[in-house]
Design a protein around this motif. Structure first.
Motif, PDB file in Angstrom:
ATOM      1  N   ASN A   1      32.512  11.191   9.147  1.00 26.13           N
ATOM      2  CA  ASN A   1      32.248  10.328   8.002  1.00 26.13           C
ATOM      3  C   ASN A   1      32.715   8.890   8.254  1.00 26.13           C
ATOM      4  O   ASN A   1      33.591   8.651   9.097  1.00 26.13           O
ATOM      5  CB  ASN A   1      32.963  10.876   6.755  1.00 26.13           C
ATOM      6  CG  ASN A   1      32.353  12.176   6.276  1.00 26.13           C
ATOM      7  OD1 ASN A   1      31.249  12.201   5.754  1.00 26.13           O
ATOM      8  ND2 ASN A   1      33.079  13.281   6.465  1.00 26.13           N
ATOM      9  N   THR A   2      32.115   7.990   7.508  1.00 21.99           N
ATOM     10  CA  THR A   2      32.481   6.578   7.557  1.00 21.99           C
ATOM     11  C   THR A   2      33.217   6.199   6.283  1.00 21.99           C
ATOM     12  O   THR A   2      32.771   6.533   5.179  1.00 21.99           O
ATOM     13  CB  THR A   2      31.228   5.692   7.679  1.00 21.99           C
ATOM     14  OG1 THR A   2      30.606   5.900   8.940  1.00 21.99           O
ATOM     15  CG2 THR A   2      31.585   4.216   7.543  1.00 21.99           C
ATOM     16  N   VAL A   3      34.330   5.489   6.434  1.00 22.15           N
ATOM     17  CA  VAL A   3      35.050   4.901   5.306  1.00 22.15           C
ATOM     18  C   VAL A   3      34.933   3.385   5.438  1.00 22.15           C
ATOM     19  O   VAL A   3      35.178   2.836   6.518  1.00 22.15           O
ATOM     20  CB  VAL A   3      36.529   5.341   5.293  1.00 22.15           C
ATOM     21  CG1 VAL A   3      37.318   4.567   4.246  1.00 22.15           C
ATOM     22  CG2 VAL A   3      36.634   6.837   5.034  1.00 22.15           C
ATOM     23  N   ALA A   4      34.539   2.718   4.359  1.00 24.83           N
ATOM     24  CA  ALA A   4      34.259   1.277   4.438  1.00 24.83           C
ATOM     25  C   ALA A   4      35.115   0.494   3.447  1.00 24.83           C
ATOM     26  O   ALA A   4      34.753   0.352   2.266  1.00 24.83           O
ATOM     27  CB  ALA A   4      32.777   1.025   4.177  1.00 24.83           C
ATOM     28  N   PRO A   5      36.244  -0.038   3.899  1.00 23.23           N
ATOM     29  CA  PRO A   5      37.076  -0.876   3.027  1.00 23.23           C
ATOM     30  C   PRO A   5      36.411  -2.230   2.756  1.00 23.23           C
ATOM     31  O   PRO A   5      35.515  -2.666   3.480  1.00 23.23           O
ATOM     32  CB  PRO A   5      38.355  -1.066   3.851  1.00 23.23           C
ATOM     33  CG  PRO A   5      38.307  -0.035   4.922  1.00 23.23           C
ATOM     34  CD  PRO A   5      36.855   0.190   5.205  1.00 23.23           C
TER      35      PRO A   5
ATOM     36  N   SER B   1      35.753  -0.147  -1.267  1.00 22.84           N
ATOM     37  CA  SER B   1      35.885  -1.598  -1.425  1.00 22.84           C
ATOM     38  C   SER B   1      36.367  -2.004  -2.807  1.00 22.84           C
ATOM     39  O   SER B   1      36.395  -3.187  -3.124  1.00 22.84           O
ATOM     40  CB  SER B   1      34.529  -2.281  -1.157  1.00 22.84           C
ATOM     41  OG  SER B   1      33.619  -2.009  -2.205  1.00 22.84           O
ATOM     42  N   GLY B   2      36.719  -1.046  -3.649  1.00 25.82           N
ATOM     43  CA  GLY B   2      37.147  -1.396  -4.998  1.00 25.82           C
ATOM     44  C   GLY B   2      36.028  -1.986  -5.836  1.00 25.82           C
ATOM     45  O   GLY B   2      36.266  -2.810  -6.723  1.00 25.82           O
ATOM     46  N   GLY B   3      34.809  -1.544  -5.566  1.00 28.26           N
ATOM     47  CA  GLY B   3      33.691  -2.007  -6.354  1.00 28.26           C
ATOM     48  C   GLY B   3      33.128  -3.345  -5.925  1.00 28.26           C
ATOM     49  O   GLY B   3      32.330  -3.947  -6.653  1.00 28.26           O
ATOM     50  N   THR B   4      33.494  -3.798  -4.737  1.00 33.05           N
ATOM     51  CA  THR B   4      32.976  -5.084  -4.249  1.00 33.05           C
ATOM     52  C   THR B   4      31.452  -5.056  -4.139  1.00 33.05           C
ATOM     53  O   THR B   4      30.789  -6.074  -4.331  1.00 33.05           O
ATOM     54  CB  THR B   4      33.588  -5.408  -2.875  1.00 33.05           C
ATOM     55  OG1 THR B   4      35.012  -5.500  -3.021  1.00 33.05           O
ATOM     56  CG2 THR B   4      33.072  -6.728  -2.332  1.00 33.05           C
TER      57      THR B   4
ATOM     58  N   THR C   1      36.253 -10.826  -6.202  1.00 34.49           N
ATOM     59  CA  THR C   1      35.059 -10.147  -5.675  1.00 34.49           C
ATOM     60  C   THR C   1      35.082  -8.647  -5.942  1.00 34.49           C
ATOM     61  O   THR C   1      34.059  -7.979  -5.779  1.00 34.49           O
ATOM     62  CB  THR C   1      34.920 -10.368  -4.151  1.00 34.49           C
ATOM     63  OG1 THR C   1      35.994  -9.713  -3.472  1.00 34.49           O
ATOM     64  CG2 THR C   1      34.930 -11.857  -3.807  1.00 34.49           C
ATOM     65  N   THR C   2      36.219  -8.089  -6.331  1.00 30.44           N
ATOM     66  CA  THR C   2      36.305  -6.649  -6.578  1.00 30.44           C
ATOM     67  C   THR C   2      36.146  -6.347  -8.058  1.00 30.44           C
ATOM     68  O   THR C   2      36.427  -7.193  -8.918  1.00 30.44           O
ATOM     69  CB  THR C   2      37.648  -6.064  -6.096  1.00 30.44           C
ATOM     70  OG1 THR C   2      38.692  -6.446  -7.002  1.00 30.44           O
ATOM     71  CG2 THR C   2      37.997  -6.562  -4.693  1.00 30.44           C
ATOM     72  N   ALA C   3      35.716  -5.157  -8.368  1.00 29.09           N
ATOM     73  CA  ALA C   3      35.544  -4.763  -9.767  1.00 29.09           C
ATOM     74  C   ALA C   3      36.869  -4.740 -10.513  1.00 29.09           C
ATOM     75  O   ALA C   3      36.921  -4.989 -11.720  1.00 29.09           O
ATOM     76  CB  ALA C   3      34.871  -3.393  -9.841  1.00 29.09           C
ATOM     77  N   PHE C   4      37.952  -4.465  -9.799  1.00 33.91           N
ATOM     78  CA  PHE C   4      39.265  -4.356 -10.431  1.00 33.91           C
ATOM     79  C   PHE C   4      40.034  -5.671 -10.434  1.00 33.91           C
ATOM     80  O   PHE C   4      41.164  -5.729 -10.911  1.00 33.91           O
ATOM     81  CB  PHE C   4      40.089  -3.265  -9.735  1.00 33.91           C
ATOM     82  CG  PHE C   4      39.441  -1.915  -9.780  1.00 33.91           C
ATOM     83  CD1 PHE C   4      39.284  -1.253 -10.981  1.00 33.91           C
ATOM     84  CD2 PHE C   4      38.973  -1.310  -8.621  1.00 33.91           C
ATOM     85  CE1 PHE C   4      38.679  -0.004 -11.031  1.00 33.91           C
ATOM     86  CE2 PHE C   4      38.363  -0.065  -8.658  1.00 33.91           C
ATOM     87  CZ  PHE C   4      38.217   0.592  -9.869  1.00 33.91           C
ATOM     88  N   LYS C   5      39.426  -6.705  -9.856  1.00 34.20           N
ATOM     89  CA  LYS C   5      40.010  -8.052  -9.837  1.00 34.20           C
ATOM     90  C   LYS C   5      41.388  -8.082  -9.163  1.00 34.20           C
ATOM     91  O   LYS C   5      42.306  -8.770  -9.599  1.00 34.20           O
ATOM     92  CB  LYS C   5      40.105  -8.645 -11.257  1.00 34.20           C
ATOM     93  CG  LYS C   5      38.780  -8.636 -12.004  1.00 34.20           C
ATOM     94  CD  LYS C   5      37.659  -9.296 -11.191  1.00 34.20           C
ATOM     95  CE  LYS C   5      36.314  -9.212 -11.907  1.00 34.20           C
ATOM     96  NZ  LYS C   5      35.185  -9.669 -11.051  1.00 34.20           N
ATOM     97  N   ARG C   6      41.509  -7.317  -8.103  1.00 39.52           N
ATOM     98  CA  ARG C   6      42.708  -7.358  -7.263  1.00 39.52           C
ATOM     99  C   ARG C   6      42.321  -7.039  -5.841  1.00 39.52           C
ATOM    100  O   ARG C   6      41.259  -6.469  -5.585  1.00 39.52           O
ATOM    101  CB  ARG C   6      43.771  -6.371  -7.749  1.00 39.52           C
ATOM    102  CG  ARG C   6      43.425  -4.894  -7.534  1.00 39.52           C
ATOM    103  CD  ARG C   6      44.639  -4.011  -7.772  1.00 39.52           C
ATOM    104  NE  ARG C   6      44.354  -2.589  -7.677  1.00 39.52           N
ATOM    105  CZ  ARG C   6      44.365  -1.893  -6.536  1.00 39.52           C
ATOM    106  NH1 ARG C   6      44.625  -2.501  -5.373  1.00 39.52           N
ATOM    107  NH2 ARG C   6      44.114  -0.590  -6.541  1.00 39.52           N
TER     108      ARG C   6
ATOM    109  N   SER D   1      34.628   1.554   8.925  1.00 39.15           N
ATOM    110  CA  SER D   1      33.661   0.464   8.986  1.00 39.15           C
ATOM    111  C   SER D   1      34.120  -0.656   8.063  1.00 39.15           C
ATOM    112  O   SER D   1      35.313  -0.945   7.970  1.00 39.15           O
ATOM    113  CB  SER D   1      32.258   0.966   8.620  1.00 39.15           C
ATOM    114  OG  SER D   1      31.319  -0.081   8.731  1.00 39.15           O
ATOM    115  N   SER D   2      33.206  -1.273   7.359  1.00 37.39           N
ATOM    116  CA  SER D   2      33.537  -2.393   6.491  1.00 37.39           C
ATOM    117  C   SER D   2      32.437  -2.592   5.465  1.00 37.39           C
ATOM    118  O   SER D   2      31.250  -2.373   5.749  1.00 37.39           O
ATOM    119  CB  SER D   2      33.696  -3.676   7.314  1.00 37.39           C
ATOM    120  OG  SER D   2      33.763  -4.818   6.476  1.00 37.39           O
ATOM    121  N   ALA D   3      32.819  -3.043   4.282  1.00 32.93           N
ATOM    122  CA  ALA D   3      31.833  -3.384   3.263  1.00 32.93           C
ATOM    123  C   ALA D   3      30.946  -4.536   3.712  1.00 32.93           C
ATOM    124  O   ALA D   3      29.873  -4.760   3.139  1.00 32.93           O
ATOM    125  CB  ALA D   3      32.540  -3.738   1.953  1.00 32.93           C
ATOM    126  N   LEU D   4      31.370  -5.255   4.729  1.00 35.68           N
ATOM    127  CA  LEU D   4      30.569  -6.377   5.241  1.00 35.68           C
ATOM    128  C   LEU D   4      29.229  -5.928   5.811  1.00 35.68           C
ATOM    129  O   LEU D   4      28.329  -6.753   5.971  1.00 35.68           O
ATOM    130  CB  LEU D   4      31.346  -7.140   6.315  1.00 35.68           C
ATOM    131  CG  LEU D   4      32.376  -8.152   5.817  1.00 35.68           C
ATOM    132  CD1 LEU D   4      33.234  -8.644   6.971  1.00 35.68           C
ATOM    133  CD2 LEU D   4      31.698  -9.311   5.108  1.00 35.68           C
TER     134      LEU D   4
END
Length: 255
Positions: free
Chosen positions: A188-192, A249-252, A214-219, A148-151
């Motif tokens: 299961n759903t994986v959401a990049p 999503s790297g914490g988005t 926008t990500t917690a890791f700033k990358r 899926s998507s973080a959107l």
């Protein structure tokens, strides 16, 4: 011996980006991977070459999803390929990764019926019927993983149709997880989130900098960041995870 030794997998849309990285990750764990592509046969062959260079096994399968006859074409190629390599048509792992995206952001007022139908045909209808057909090949204890998507968790009006179509696949996960639990098939759903999947706009420094913030890791995410999660869910170690929405999503979405 990898954790997926003796298993077979189909990753739709695996000629590039997250799909390619996922195919490579599954193969590294020992799975025979069917690399699906819609148009770019050379890119799919490059995915196979990467897998084989690493000591893995793979084959290519061609079908444009979201058009008439797509499911029949996909499974003719898949079943023939599996028979050639294993003597059977068993499919242990299905990763519904292929998806259509908007060529350019559109305000809700500007979305055409044709664009809406195209997006839902590729992103919702195709995964449903790919999964439906695959259930005849997936044994008890199999794995279905939907991308899926973080959107789907934030408001972005210019991506409303894409987000709606991805929301549909999350519902597919939820209901199939309950339906297939008696067979111990996990779904299961994986959401990049923002992931550098090789598209041209990620080469623009201003875009990379803005989206990285926008990500917690700033990358930006890398395809491998997502692929390692998918590979884990495909193993027996994840047998108690089903019906889950897994944020990659790297914490988005932390706010």
């Amino acid at each position: 011996m990898g954790k997926l030794s003796g298993k077979t997998a189909l990753v739709t849309g695996s000629s590039r980006g997250i799909g390619r990285a996922t195919a490579v990750a599954l193969a590294r764990e020992g799975a025979l991977v069917a690399v699906h592509y819609a148009r770019n046969e050379q890119a799919a062959k490059e995915t196979v070459q990467l897998i084989e260079k690493d000591g893995g096994r793979a084959l290519t399968v061609h079908a444009e999803l979201g058009v008439p006859g797509d499911i029949d074409q996909l499974f003719r190629g898949l079943e023939d390929g599996l028979k050639q390599h294993t003597g059977r048509t068993t499919l242990d792992i299905l990763v519904n990764n292929a998806a259509a995206s908007t060529s350019s952001p559109l305000a809700p007022e500007d979305v055409s019926v044709e664009e809406f139908d195209r997006m839902f045909a590729a992103n919702a209808k195709a995964p449903f019927f790919v999964t439906q057909r695959a259930l005849g090949l997936i044994p008890d204890g199999g794995r279905i993983i939907n991308m899926s998507s973080a959107l789907t968790r934030v408001a972005n009006p210019s991506q409303v149709v894409y987000s709606m179509s991805k929301g549909a696949i999350e519902q597919l996960t939820l209901h199939l997880a309950r339906h297939l639990a008696p067979r111990e098939i996990t779904v299961n759903t994986v959401a990049p989130g923002v992931t550098d999947n090789g598209q041209e706009f990620w080469k623009i420094p201003e875009v990379r900098e803005q989206m990285s913030r926008t990500t917690a890791f700033k990358r930006l995410g890398a395809p491998q960041d997502i692929a390692t999660v998918v590979a884990f869910i495909a193993t027996d170690e994840a047998r108690w995870i089903t019906g889950a929405f897994i944020d990659t999503s790297g914490g988005t979405l932390l706010g």
